[in-house]
Design a protein around this motif. Structure first.
Motif, PDB file in Angstrom:
ATOM      1  N   ARG A   1       0.830  -1.200   0.000  1.00  0.00           N
ATOM      2  CA  ARG A   1       0.000   0.000   0.000  1.00  0.00           C
ATOM      3  C   ARG A   1       0.867   1.253   0.000  1.00  0.00           C
ATOM      4  N   VAL A   2       1.946   1.224   0.772  1.00  0.00           N
ATOM      5  CA  VAL A   2       2.855   2.375   0.809  1.00  0.00           C
ATOM      6  C   VAL A   2       3.461   2.629  -0.568  1.00  0.00           C
ATOM      7  N   ARG A   3       3.738   1.557  -1.305  1.00  0.00           N
ATOM      8  CA  ARG A   3       4.329   1.699  -2.637  1.00  0.00           C
ATOM      9  C   ARG A   3       3.284   1.951  -3.709  1.00  0.00           C
ATOM     10  N   GLY A   4       2.008   2.021  -3.323  1.00  0.00           N
ATOM     11  CA  GLY A   4       0.947   2.212  -4.303  1.00  0.00           C
ATOM     12  C   GLY A   4       0.643   0.967  -5.103  1.00  0.00           C
ATOM     13  N   GLU A   5       0.970  -0.209  -4.538  1.00  0.00           N
ATOM     14  CA  GLU A   5       0.770  -1.474  -5.245  1.00  0.00           C
ATOM     15  C   GLU A   5      -0.132  -2.414  -4.457  1.00  0.00           C
ATOM     16  N   ALA A   6      -1.047  -1.869  -3.667  1.00  0.00           N
ATOM     17  CA  ALA A   6      -1.821  -2.704  -2.752  1.00  0.00           C
ATOM     18  C   ALA A   6      -2.667  -3.739  -3.485  1.00  0.00           C
ATOM     19  N   ALA A   7      -3.339  -3.325  -4.556  1.00  0.00           N
ATOM     20  CA  ALA A   7      -4.226  -4.243  -5.266  1.00  0.00           C
ATOM     21  C   ALA A   7      -3.422  -5.266  -6.062  1.00  0.00           C
TER      22      ALA A   7
ATOM     23  N   GLU B   1      -3.820 -13.707  -9.236  1.00  0.00           N
ATOM     24  CA  GLU B   1      -2.650 -13.719  -8.358  1.00  0.00           C
ATOM     25  C   GLU B   1      -3.083 -13.829  -6.898  1.00  0.00           C
ATOM     26  N   ALA B   2      -4.153 -13.125  -6.535  1.00  0.00           N
ATOM     27  CA  ALA B   2      -4.656 -13.199  -5.160  1.00  0.00           C
ATOM     28  C   ALA B   2      -5.116 -14.611  -4.826  1.00  0.00           C
ATOM     29  N   VAL B   3      -5.800 -15.260  -5.766  1.00  0.00           N
ATOM     30  CA  VAL B   3      -6.270 -16.628  -5.539  1.00  0.00           C
ATOM     31  C   VAL B   3      -5.081 -17.575  -5.376  1.00  0.00           C
ATOM     32  N   ALA B   4      -4.065 -17.412  -6.241  1.00  0.00           N
ATOM     33  CA  ALA B   4      -2.887 -18.274  -6.146  1.00  0.00           C
ATOM     34  C   ALA B   4      -2.146 -18.055  -4.834  1.00  0.00           C
ATOM     35  N   LEU B   5      -2.093 -16.808  -4.388  1.00  0.00           N
ATOM     36  CA  LEU B   5      -1.391 -16.483  -3.151  1.00  0.00           C
ATOM     37  C   LEU B   5      -2.013 -17.188  -1.953  1.00  0.00           C
ATOM     38  N   LEU B   6      -3.344 -17.240  -1.914  1.00  0.00           N
ATOM     39  CA  LEU B   6      -4.053 -17.789  -0.757  1.00  0.00           C
ATOM     40  C   LEU B   6      -4.305 -19.293  -0.861  1.00  0.00           C
ATOM     41  N   ALA B   7      -4.029 -19.884  -2.013  1.00  0.00           N
ATOM     42  CA  ALA B   7      -4.332 -21.307  -2.194  1.00  0.00           C
ATOM     43  C   ALA B   7      -3.671 -22.200  -1.143  1.00  0.00           C
ATOM     44  N   PRO B   8      -2.375 -22.014  -0.795  1.00  0.00           N
ATOM     45  CA  PRO B   8      -1.798 -22.888   0.240  1.00  0.00           C
ATOM     46  C   PRO B   8      -2.517 -22.786   1.579  1.00  0.00           C
TER      47      PRO B   8
ATOM     48  N   ALA C   1      -6.955  -8.926  -2.938  1.00  0.00           N
ATOM     49  CA  ALA C   1      -7.179  -8.478  -4.313  1.00  0.00           C
ATOM     50  C   ALA C   1      -7.327  -6.966  -4.419  1.00  0.00           C
ATOM     51  N   SER C   2      -7.922  -6.341  -3.401  1.00  0.00           N
ATOM     52  CA  SER C   2      -8.209  -4.906  -3.480  1.00  0.00           C
ATOM     53  C   SER C   2      -7.190  -4.049  -2.745  1.00  0.00           C
ATOM     54  N   GLY C   3      -6.512  -4.624  -1.748  1.00  0.00           N
ATOM     55  CA  GLY C   3      -5.601  -3.849  -0.915  1.00  0.00           C
ATOM     56  C   GLY C   3      -6.277  -3.171   0.244  1.00  0.00           C
ATOM     57  N   ASN C   4      -7.583  -3.379   0.407  1.00  0.00           N
ATOM     58  CA  ASN C   4      -8.341  -2.744   1.492  1.00  0.00           C
ATOM     59  C   ASN C   4      -9.202  -3.771   2.194  1.00  0.00           C
TER      60      ASN C   4
END
Length: 754
Positions: free
Chosen positions: A122-128, A133-140, A239-242
């Motif tokens: 979020r600080v880098r402006g890349e929160a979302a 990618e979000a689904v793959a991140l949480l799959a484990p 996925a949204s950063g919020n």
């Protein structure tokens, strides 16, 4: 400023083999140390409980036993899934400062908790993140929860701070932390008589990720479906950063979690999502527990299918606006000072009907083409630290933290770094799902709709409660006291005998067993088989036609979702492994169609979760084995002949040249049960979902019974190739170490018919 060392453990050795080198984090309930295993020469995380100096010796001993049990639970879960942090040891010792210190030793993790990762993005402006990618991140994490849910264990505090992005062997993966926090702190609360005056029950969870049933018991019991709700909220946030639930105090978050007119969603958070995926998330976040997916495995299976169905090109869909009838909630800011909230205002309107039909025609962009999975990575430029903030303990300075003894890296903050402090409710509930009332894998029946005050009045009542809280005094930890009398709660639905509509025939490798009543146990059997009693199963279920084979189990191992079989257990010695390990069926390549053996209960449950099933309950197993006519064996009352079962026989009872040992599954076709299942007598013992209770039959008639698997013993059924024919009776029960896999322990899986 470095965290303090209230115990004085730094530089000392605990348990005779762990040198404690530095304090990583400290909270109200304990301290996390970076340690060094002197024997294995590797780093470990050591968590030490505080606030126990006033406990009398007897209660200290009871608490230590409970902590050891939680360590065993975590160890068993980590065997079932690599996505769960590993417990290595547990014990208690007197610290250099003279304090009695219960401790838990866990694997050391290098990396950062997910909440820190989100904050730094979020600080880098890349929160979302792109949705795929979000689904793959949480799959484990989903698969880890799936393995726990298959054993009847719910986490109840899933949040980004309890999901750790770890680097292991040069690979990035996600680990679930904090299994066991609720039960440990519940015991601590009980022993210190924190609620002695009121007699109230405390529930604990982080309110920004709380499910309706955690805010108030009138929504039903907590369980795996509670984790489903939280996991869907975390998906929206990743996925949204919020955060998905908006509010600056407990009451506003209670409204956000339970308001049927406003449900959190991907599109509502600004994420471009296909309608198929949106429908999955909508169901996962249903107000009523019974309308959600029952386990993380069901949720993730539906999500993967929706992502795959939406893999063709589709147009973007605008994020759905917040319904105008929703209450206007302030932006998240400093938490309103809180104490406790009396949840006695009018019952809320019930949830709307389930999700609309899943279609891909109007799906929105996923952000990554098709079902491609982006590699998991820490923020660019961030090197995993060994011992700094966010490493191993997941601790963030300045955040109010609560000690979670049954997890590595679980000294997780309630607020993301750089964000305003959040109101939280912390751990005072059991870590094992209460499965005695609802059918395993199914949420409890939700309360019937009740007459509710107009929405405006309900909202004013809730906000009025929030205003009253402001004068109660500052506190980062908010505890919900459930004081509503039973008479004030809506009537709960009670299960009777019912047969849900059958939507489809069972798979070819399964048999269907209808709902029904039968007599469980035998007056002629052993003590644990008596007395016979009536059992009602209210839901039909499908059962594997045969025991799970070596080849099938190996596919799960190759997929990284199961651990390899092998002779092991609390009482297994090196000599046992050397002498008998070769008898494990997986050790012989010629036995690919033999039943898998040398698996423990957790490994069996993990495989069943892998294929979208579960272990049968003990009652389901016996019902499927003997039917309604009280037969002694699956095929009838005559002893097993060679065509009936693969069991141990005397030298003069050879079976047509068959050698001693297991045979191909289903080879004893004359031994079919009334439902058509094979090998329910002989070949290998079969794990069921229950824990061992030798006196449970004395409780009389039961409906959908199951003994929670919380003790050290589980139940095996059906006899095996190395036991006599008498143990193959359908009522015979064998107590066995749940963490042991021997040459004759295997299983089959079940699936509830919706």
């Amino acid at each position: 400023m470095a965290p303090s060392d209230p115990f004085g453990w730094v530089g000392a050795t605990i348990g005779g083999k762990y040198r404690l080198d530095a304090v990583i984090g400290e909270g109200g309930f304990g301290v996390v140390y970076r340690g060094h295993h002197l024997g294995l020469d590797e780093p470990v995380a050591v968590k030490c409980l505080k606030m126990l100096g006033t406990l009398p010796p007897a209660e200290r001993e009871a608490f230590q036993r409970m902590l050891l049990n939680e360590g065993r639970l975590l160890h068993r879960l980590s065997r079932a899934s690599a996505g769960i942090v590993q417990a290595l040891d547990a014990g208690a010792a007197v610290s250099p400062s003279g304090e009695w210190t219960p401790y838990l030793v866990l694997e050391w993790l290098d990396g950062a908790p997910l909440d820190r990762d989100i904050a730094e993005r979020r600080v880098r402006g890349e929160a979302a993140r792109p949705l795929a990618e979000a689904v793959a991140l949480l799959a484990p994490a989903a698969h880890a929860l799936e393995a726990a849910h298959a054993q009847g264990v719910a986490h109840r505090d899933i949040k980004p701070a309890n999901l750790f992005l770890a680097e292991i062997g040069g690979r990035h993966t996600m680990k679930v932390l904090d299994f066991g926090i609720a039960k440990v702190l519940s015991e601590l609360s009980s022993m210190t008589q924190a609620m002695a005056e009121t007699g109230s029950t405390l529930r604990a969870f982080t309110v920004h990720y709380g499910a309706p049933e955690q805010f108030h018991q009138r929504f039903g019991a907590t369980g795996p479906w509670t984790d489903v709700f939280a996991l869907a909220l975390v998906l929206i946030e990743v996925a949204s950063g919020n955060r998905a639930l908006l509010g600056s105090d407990v009451t506003q978050l209670f409204i956000a979690a339970t308001d049927p007119a406003f449900r959190p969603s991907l599109r509502g958070a600004g994420v471009s999502a296909p309608e198929a995926v949106e429908a999955v998330v909508r169901r996962a976040l249903a107000v009523e527990p019974r309308e959600r997916y029952r386990t993380a495995g069901e949720l993730w299976g539906a999500l993967d299918a929706a992502m795959a169905a939406s893999g063709s090109p589709f147009h973007d869909a605008a994020p759905a606006p917040r319904p105008p009838s929703s209450p206007a909630l302030p932006a998240a800011g400093a938490a309103m000072p809180t104490r406790d909230i009396l949840a006695q205002h009018d019952p809320r309107a019930r949830s709307v009907a389930g999700p609309s039909a899943v279609t891909a025609a109007d799906a929105a962009a996923l952000g990554l083409a098709g079902t491609a999975r982006a590699p998991l990575a820490l923020p660019s430029g961030e090197a995993p630290s060994a011992g700094g903030p966010g490493a191993a303990a997941g601790f963030s300075p300045g955040a109010a933290a609560s000690f979670a003894p049954a997890a590595a890296a679980s000294f997780a903050p309630d607020a993301t770094p750089g964000a305003p402090p959040l109101t939280t409710m912390r751990g005072l509930a059991s870590s094992a799902a209460s499965l005695a009332a609802p059918h395993p894998g199914s949420p409890p029946a939700a309360p019937a709709p009740s007459t509710a005050a107009p929405r405006r009045r309900r909202l004013l009542l809730a906000l009025g409660s929030a205003a009253a809280l402001a004068a109660a005094g500052a506190s980062v930890v908010a505890l919900v006291q459930l004081r509503a009398p039973a008479s004030a709660l809506p009537a709960r639905a009670h299960g009777g005998l019912s047969v849900p509509p059958v939507k489809a025939a069972p798979a070819a490798d399964m048999v269907r067993i209808p709902a029904g009543r039968f007599t469980m146990g035998s007056a002629k059997g052993g003590k644990s088989e008596r007395p016979p009693h009536e059992v009602t199963l209210t839901r039909a279920f499908d059962l594997d036609r045969t025991e799970v084979t070596v080849a099938a189990y190996q596919r799960c191992v190759e997929a990284g979702r199961c651990t390899p079989s092998g002779l092991h257990g609390p009482r297994a010695t090196d000599a046992d492994v050397e002498q008998r390990g070769a008898l494990c069926t997986a050790a012989d390549t010629a036995k690919s169609q033999h039943p898998i053996s040398c698996v423990d209960q957790a490994q069996a449950a993990a495989y069943c979760a892998f294929v979208g099933k579960r272990l049968p309950t003990e009652a389901e197993w016996e019902y499927a084995a003997r039917g309604t006519d009280g037969r002694e064996y699956p095929w009838g009352n005559e002893p097993p002949g060679c065509a009936h079962a693969v069991v141990s026989r005397s030298p003069g009872q050879g079976c047509g040249g068959r050698g001693k040992g297991t045979q191909d599954v289903g080879s004893a076709k004359a031994g079919a049960s009334p439902s058509g299942a094979l090998d329910m007598a002989g070949n290998v013992w079969e794990w069921v979902a229950d824990g061992w209770d030798p006196g449970v039959y004395a409780k009389g008639a039961r409906t959908d019974p199951v003994v929670p698997a919380t003790g050290s013993k589980g139940v095996l059924r059906g006899g095996s190739w190395d036991f006599s024919a008498s143990s193959a009776r359908s009522t015979f029960r064998l107590a066995y170490d749940r963490e042991a896999g021997d040459v004759s322990t295997g299983f089959r899986c079940a699936r509830t018919v919706d």
